[in-house]
Design an enzyme around this catalytic site. Sequence first.
Site, mmCIF file in Angstrom:
data_model
loop_
_atom_site.group_PDB
_atom_site.id
_atom_site.type_symbol
_atom_site.label_atom_id
_atom_site.label_comp_id
_atom_site.label_asym_id
_atom_site.label_seq_id
_atom_site.Cartn_x
_atom_site.Cartn_y
_atom_site.Cartn_z
ATOM 1 N N GLU A 26 16.320 11.877 -33.485
ATOM 2 C CA GLU A 26 16.323 12.939 -34.528
ATOM 3 C C GLU A 26 17.696 13.461 -34.434
ATOM 4 O O GLU A 26 18.295 14.051 -35.491
ATOM 5 C CB GLU A 26 15.225 13.614 -34.443
ATOM 6 C CG GLU A 26 13.744 13.188 -34.677
ATOM 7 C CD GLU A 26 13.796 12.883 -36.345
ATOM 8 O OE1 GLU A 26 14.067 13.720 -37.202
ATOM 9 O OE2 GLU A 26 13.228 11.891 -36.538
ATOM 10 N N ASP A 77 18.594 13.556 -48.087
ATOM 11 C CA ASP A 77 17.404 12.362 -48.226
ATOM 12 C C ASP A 77 16.356 12.589 -49.492
ATOM 13 O O ASP A 77 15.145 11.887 -49.259
ATOM 14 C CB ASP A 77 16.744 12.176 -46.878
ATOM 15 C CG ASP A 77 16.145 13.571 -46.197
ATOM 16 O OD1 ASP A 77 16.201 14.453 -47.122
ATOM 17 O OD2 ASP A 77 15.521 13.252 -45.263
ATOM 18 N N THR A 114 16.495 19.932 -43.760
ATOM 19 C CA THR A 114 15.993 19.599 -42.435
ATOM 20 C C THR A 114 16.406 20.618 -41.581
ATOM 21 O O THR A 114 17.465 20.779 -41.258
ATOM 22 C CB THR A 114 16.254 18.068 -42.253
ATOM 23 O OG1 THR A 114 15.802 17.305 -43.314
ATOM 24 C CG2 THR A 114 15.711 17.599 -41.015
#
Length: 268
Positions: free
Chosen positions: A52, A70, A75
């Site tokens: 990640e 995305d 995020t």
Amino acid sequence: MSTAYTRRSVLSAAAVLALCATLAPAASASSGGDLNDPQKKEIAMELVSSAENSTLDWKSQYSYIEDIHDGRGYTAGIIGFCSGTGDMLELVQLYTDRKPSNVLAKYLPALEKVNGSDSHSGLDPNFKKDWATAAKDSVFQQAQNDERDRVYFNPSVSQAKSDGLGALGQFIYYDAIVMHGPGDDGTSFGGIRATAMRKAKTPAQGGNETTYLNAFLDARKAAMLTEEAHSDTSRVDTEQRVFLKAGNLALNPPLKWKVYGEPFEIDS
């Protein structure tokens, strides 16, 4: 974090509850250990972080936040909570329940509005700065840990134990739910598991653990390839499959693997 690291479809609290509700009473796992063991859980955190965030130092990621474009908005944090998938909203709500005066509380209405989209409406221009401030607060750090466990770690490990899997299998489930999220559609964790179970029996059903895990990784890889952002499948091919081929069902160190071509190692 590059776009190669994106994951999971839109989350909902109902999806998490539905997954938990389907968990059978835990069968005794294989002789391959328990991911709830503190050392094993630390290994799991480091493995996920390598994929990640390209680091084993997962605790340095409480402050991480960016839009990786995305379709899931911002995020952030140790497990990639997303403003567009509901888990960031639930995290900030938990933080606010525990510390009402926190710097992120004012964003709750905006997080409710952007849930399900990639919008930053009501978040910019200061949300990233305020997230970094909150990340220094031990209360927020603990909230991230607790939401990671509630939404991802505990359901996946419990399901793996019900399926008779050891520590490697438990980690394979955990990594899948981190990327794909809970749910029953074909590219969510439940759908991937269902596809695997059509190909091989779980150990709890009398099947071979390695055979079943290969079927699960095949299904996971197929799910990843349906989305361009997941097209690099190295976290399956050069990480999890490496451990499985070595017969390391207990996920015992030393461990050596690569993700996105970058080598990592855990000695002990």
